[in-house]
Design a protein around this motif. Structure first.
Motif, PDB file in Angstrom:
ATOM      1  N   ALA A  96       0.820  -1.225   0.000  1.00 56.38           N
ATOM      2  CA  ALA A  96       0.000   0.000   0.000  1.00 56.38           C
ATOM      3  C   ALA A  96       0.850   1.270   0.000  1.00 56.38           C
ATOM      4  CB  ALA A  96      -0.929  -0.001   1.203  1.00 56.38           C
ATOM      5  N   ALA A  97       2.008   1.236   0.662  1.00 55.29           N
ATOM      6  CA  ALA A  97       2.835   2.442   0.778  1.00 55.29           C
ATOM      7  C   ALA A  97       3.326   2.894  -0.588  1.00 55.29           C
ATOM      8  CB  ALA A  97       4.020   2.172   1.697  1.00 55.29           C
ATOM      9  N   GLY A  98       2.987   4.132  -0.948  1.00 53.69           N
ATOM     10  CA  GLY A  98       3.449   4.731  -2.188  1.00 53.69           C
ATOM     11  C   GLY A  98       2.658   4.364  -3.419  1.00 53.69           C
ATOM     12  N   ALA A  99       1.639   3.499  -3.313  1.00 53.22           N
ATOM     13  CA  ALA A  99       0.902   3.045  -4.492  1.00 53.22           C
ATOM     14  C   ALA A  99       0.256   4.220  -5.233  1.00 53.22           C
ATOM     15  CB  ALA A  99      -0.160   2.026  -4.092  1.00 53.22           C
ATOM     16  N   VAL A 100       0.368   4.211  -6.558  1.00 53.84           N
ATOM     17  CA  VAL A 100      -0.213   5.261  -7.397  1.00 53.84           C
ATOM     18  C   VAL A 100      -0.836   4.622  -8.631  1.00 53.84           C
ATOM     19  CG1 VAL A 100       1.347   7.117  -6.672  1.00 53.84           C
ATOM     20  CG2 VAL A 100       2.018   5.606  -8.545  1.00 53.84           C
ATOM     21  N   GLY A 101      -1.679   5.382  -9.296  1.00 50.35           N
ATOM     22  CA  GLY A 101      -2.304   4.913 -10.528  1.00 50.35           C
ATOM     23  C   GLY A 101      -2.690   6.070 -11.410  1.00 50.35           C
ATOM     24  N   THR A 102      -2.988   5.770 -12.664  1.00 48.53           N
ATOM     25  CA  THR A 102      -3.417   6.780 -13.632  1.00 48.53           C
ATOM     26  C   THR A 102      -4.550   6.204 -14.469  1.00 48.53           C
ATOM     27  OG1 THR A 102      -1.197   7.730 -13.755  1.00 48.53           O
ATOM     28  CG2 THR A 102      -2.687   8.240 -15.555  1.00 48.53           C
ATOM     29  N   SER A 103      -5.583   7.011 -14.673  1.00 48.85           N
ATOM     30  CA  SER A 103      -6.720   6.636 -15.505  1.00 48.85           C
ATOM     31  C   SER A 103      -6.621   7.383 -16.827  1.00 48.85           C
ATOM     32  CB  SER A 103      -8.030   6.980 -14.790  1.00 48.85           C
ATOM     33  OG  SER A 103      -9.145   6.699 -15.612  1.00 48.85           O
ATOM     34  N   TYR A 108       6.593   3.886 -15.333  1.00 47.00           N
ATOM     35  CA  TYR A 108       6.394   4.698 -14.130  1.00 47.00           C
ATOM     36  C   TYR A 108       7.679   5.421 -13.780  1.00 47.00           C
ATOM     37  CZ  TYR A 108       8.565   1.721 -10.466  1.00 47.00           C
ATOM     38  OH  TYR A 108       9.431   1.034  -9.654  1.00 47.00           O
ATOM     39  N   LEU A 109       7.477   6.618 -13.233  1.00 43.28           N
ATOM     40  CA  LEU A 109       8.555   7.567 -12.993  1.00 43.28           C
ATOM     41  C   LEU A 109       8.704   7.834 -11.500  1.00 43.28           C
ATOM     42  CD1 LEU A 109      10.576   9.809 -14.018  1.00 43.28           C
ATOM     43  CD2 LEU A 109       8.581  11.329 -14.107  1.00 43.28           C
ATOM     44  N   THR A 110       9.950   7.890 -11.047  1.00 42.54           N
ATOM     45  CA  THR A 110      10.269   8.319  -9.692  1.00 42.54           C
ATOM     46  C   THR A 110      11.087   9.602  -9.763  1.00 42.54           C
ATOM     47  OG1 THR A 110      10.372   6.029  -8.899  1.00 42.54           O
ATOM     48  CG2 THR A 110      11.412   7.707  -7.531  1.00 42.54           C
ATOM     49  N   THR A 134       4.369  14.612  -3.679  1.00 41.93           N
ATOM     50  CA  THR A 134       5.075  13.781  -2.709  1.00 41.93           C
ATOM     51  C   THR A 134       4.247  12.541  -2.383  1.00 41.93           C
ATOM     52  OG1 THR A 134       6.130  15.736  -1.763  1.00 41.93           O
ATOM     53  CG2 THR A 134       6.163  13.733  -0.446  1.00 41.93           C
ATOM     54  N   SER A 135       4.886  11.388  -2.466  1.00 41.30           N
ATOM     55  CA  SER A 135       4.187  10.122  -2.289  1.00 41.30           C
ATOM     56  C   SER A 135       3.704   9.937  -0.859  1.00 41.30           C
ATOM     57  CB  SER A 135       5.115   8.963  -2.664  1.00 41.30           C
ATOM     58  OG  SER A 135       4.527   7.723  -2.348  1.00 41.30           O
ATOM     59  N   LEU A 136       2.596   9.212  -0.728  1.00 38.97           N
ATOM     60  CA  LEU A 136       2.071   8.895   0.604  1.00 38.97           C
ATOM     61  C   LEU A 136       2.656   7.560   1.055  1.00 38.97           C
ATOM     62  CD1 LEU A 136       0.134   9.766   2.861  1.00 38.97           C
ATOM     63  CD2 LEU A 136      -1.618   8.377   1.775  1.00 38.97           C
ATOM     64  N   TYR A 177       5.926   9.679  -7.278  1.00 37.08           N
ATOM     65  CA  TYR A 177       5.769   8.612  -8.262  1.00 37.08           C
ATOM     66  C   TYR A 177       4.618   8.937  -9.199  1.00 37.08           C
ATOM     67  CZ  TYR A 177       8.475   6.297  -4.616  1.00 37.08           C
ATOM     68  OH  TYR A 177       9.434   6.008  -3.676  1.00 37.08           O
ATOM     69  N   LEU A 178       4.763   8.538 -10.453  1.00 34.21           N
ATOM     70  CA  LEU A 178       3.749   8.811 -11.465  1.00 34.21           C
ATOM     71  C   LEU A 178       3.743   7.678 -12.473  1.00 34.21           C
ATOM     72  CD1 LEU A 178       1.724  10.761 -12.899  1.00 34.21           C
ATOM     73  CD2 LEU A 178       3.706  11.702 -14.113  1.00 34.21           C
ATOM     74  N   VAL A 179       2.550   7.125 -12.751  1.00 32.30           N
ATOM     75  CA  VAL A 179       2.394   6.129 -13.806  1.00 32.30           C
ATOM     76  C   VAL A 179       2.025   6.849 -15.094  1.00 32.30           C
ATOM     77  CG1 VAL A 179       1.220   4.038 -14.553  1.00 32.30           C
ATOM     78  CG2 VAL A 179       1.610   4.439 -12.124  1.00 32.30           C
TER      79      VAL A 179
END
Length: 495
Positions: free
Chosen positions: A133-140, A439-441, A476-478, A378-380
């Protein structure tokens, strides 16, 4: 002796002495008074590792032939970052209904999961518990070659909350904007929407007291509550429960042909220092939209953070914005087609967004004011046929630096490097076209930065190319959640 104890003053002194003895023991056995004032506790909050996530991934309305997909990842975290204990239970890409089956799963860190491309758009979520769960991201992302949904509409999946700002909406001719409110929880949510225009705050009782049923999405069509308003800003506040809002924006030309659809992203809360990243390079409109929600006029000093350093545009270095009002400022002439950021300093709290179109005005994207990075972001990125551009801005007076890492769907690093950014300037880092999601950091390593990724059509697109215009902020990531710094009161056990 008995005569001494019969004196009330002597008995009182004996009691005080006895209490002092007990108090002396308490110096050793009793902790200091706990901090219970939230403001005092917030000055030094404890951190708790995120072990549960729920993200809302918005969807367009039905319209023509289109393909919608949600890409998500539990990213590789910096070395030494703690995560929740327990087994790495998969996170699910899933519809809102409690009985829905997952249509994608995030199984391990660093590998992108995707939903099946759908022709019928549906709001999805990324949810689950455990170490992933830590840092999880998504894009629609939705793409369409024709129709009202033509072009690319892409937005990061949104974490639910209770306070959001959106700047740059409109109900003028050629615009059709819809606020979508998604409730991922199992209880209803209540929401108030305050709307500001160029005439000030609007009195709109029909936008207040909105009830969002559990596990559902509610749509507020802005032209039904605030007709014929050229520039609008929205303040979305939950008065009960949590929501994940998104602002869907349709545009059309004077002849009613579609001019793109996209999402107006959330803007940072009003502040006296505001940074808008990611003005994409090239020709087309670049419109900065400002809102002053206060009761006093705001005097705003505007600085462009271009590739060659900061400058104050002639005739726009100072903008005066009336109390409660929204204002649009054309910037394409001063930006000169350069990738740039915009810094605002104001004597009253304000916030802003930037709207940009391609040179043919066939598609557009918007990006809201962003807060400076205080940790990894982070970005998808969805598949894209054109070159994407990471734009990193150092808005302060000190040079900055970041570490970037771009990975493919399998977790293989495609680009990893350190980037220095001159004080007050914007540095661009191009990413090649990609046939699949990546995905980008971006990790800030020195001074303050804001960052975004932009996508614009090729200079000479092919006849069958669908215009791809998009802008994604980096936040900033959660990984950690702040906790009140109150200490437990153990005195009850000693009583």
């Amino acid at each position: 002796m008995s005569s001494l104890l019969s004196d009330p003053r002597i008995r009182l002194g004996a009691c005080v002495l006895a209490m002092a003895v007990v108090g002396g023991l308490a110096v050793v056995t009793h902790p200091k008074q706990p901090t219970v004032d939230p403001q005092a506790a917030a000055k030094s909050p404890a951190r708790s590792v995120v072990n549960r996530t729920a993200l809302a991934c918005p969807a367009l309305s039905q319209g023509g032939k289109q393909a919608s997909v949600v890409n998500g990842v539990a990213p590789v975290l910096p070395e030494g970052t703690p995560t929740a204990t327990g087994n790495a239970t998969p996170l699910s890409i899933i519809a809102l209904a409690s009985t829905a089956d997952p249509i994608g799963s995030l199984l391990v860190r660093g590998k992108i999961a995707s939903s099946t491309a759908a022709t019928k758009p549906e709001t999805l979520s990324i949810r689950g518990t455990g170490p992933l769960a830590a840092g999880a991201v998504g894009t629609s992302t939705t793409t369409a070659a024709t129709g009202v949904n033509s072009g690319m509409a892409s937005a990061p999946c949104q974490l639910p909350g209770s306070d959001f700002w959106f700047v740059g909406a409109s109900t003028a001719p050629g615009r059709r904007d819809v606020l979508t409110l998604t409730n991922l929880d199992s209880v209803n949510a209540a929401v108030n929407v305050t709307i500001y225009s160029n005439k000030g705050q609007l009195e709109l009782p029909s936008a207040r007291g909105l009830v969002i049923p559990a596990r559902s999405t509610y749509e507020l069509f802005l032209d039904q509550v605030a007709r014929s308003q050229k520039d609008l800003a929205l303040h979305v506040e939950s008065t009960g429960g949590r929501v994940a809002p998104a602002l869907r924006d349709y545009a059309s030309k004077a002849d009613q042909t579609p001019a793109g659809v996209d999402w107006i992203g959330p803007a940072a809360p009003p502040a006296t220092k505001v940074y808008v990243p990611g003005s994409a390079p090239g020709k087309g409109q670049r419109t900065l939209v400002l809102v002053n929600p206060t009761d006093l006029q705001a005097t705003i000093r505007l600085t462009v953070n271009g590739p060659n350093g900061p400058f104050k545009p002639a005739a726009l270095e100072t903008v005066r914005l009336p109390a409660g009002a929204v204002m649009a400022v054309k910037l394409e002439a001063v930006l000169n087609g350069d990738p740039s950021g915009v810094s605002l300093e104001s004597d009253q709290p304000v916030t802003a967004s930037l709207r940009m179109t391609d040179k043919d005005n066939s598609d557009f994207a918007s990006i809201g004011a962003a807060e400076t990075l205080t940790g990894p972001a982070y970005l998808v990125l969805p598949a894209h046929k054109q070159e994407a551009l990471l734009q990193v801005t150092a808005p302060g007076t000190k040079p900055a630096s970041v570490k970037i890492d771009l990975r493919d769907a399998a977790g293989k690093s495609l680009l990893s490097r350190a980037v220095d950014v001159v004080a007050g300037s914007t540095t661009k880092i191009p990413f090649k076209a990609a046939t699949g999601p990546t995905y980008l950091t971006v990790e800030q390593t020195r001074s303050s930065v804001v960052a975004a990724v932009t996508l614009m059509p090729a200079a000479k697109p092919g006849d069958d190319d669908t215009p791809e215009v998009a802008a994604w902020p980096l936040n900033t990531s959660l990984v950690f959640r702040a906790q009140l710094g109150a200490q437990p009161d153990v005195r009850a056990a000693l009583r």
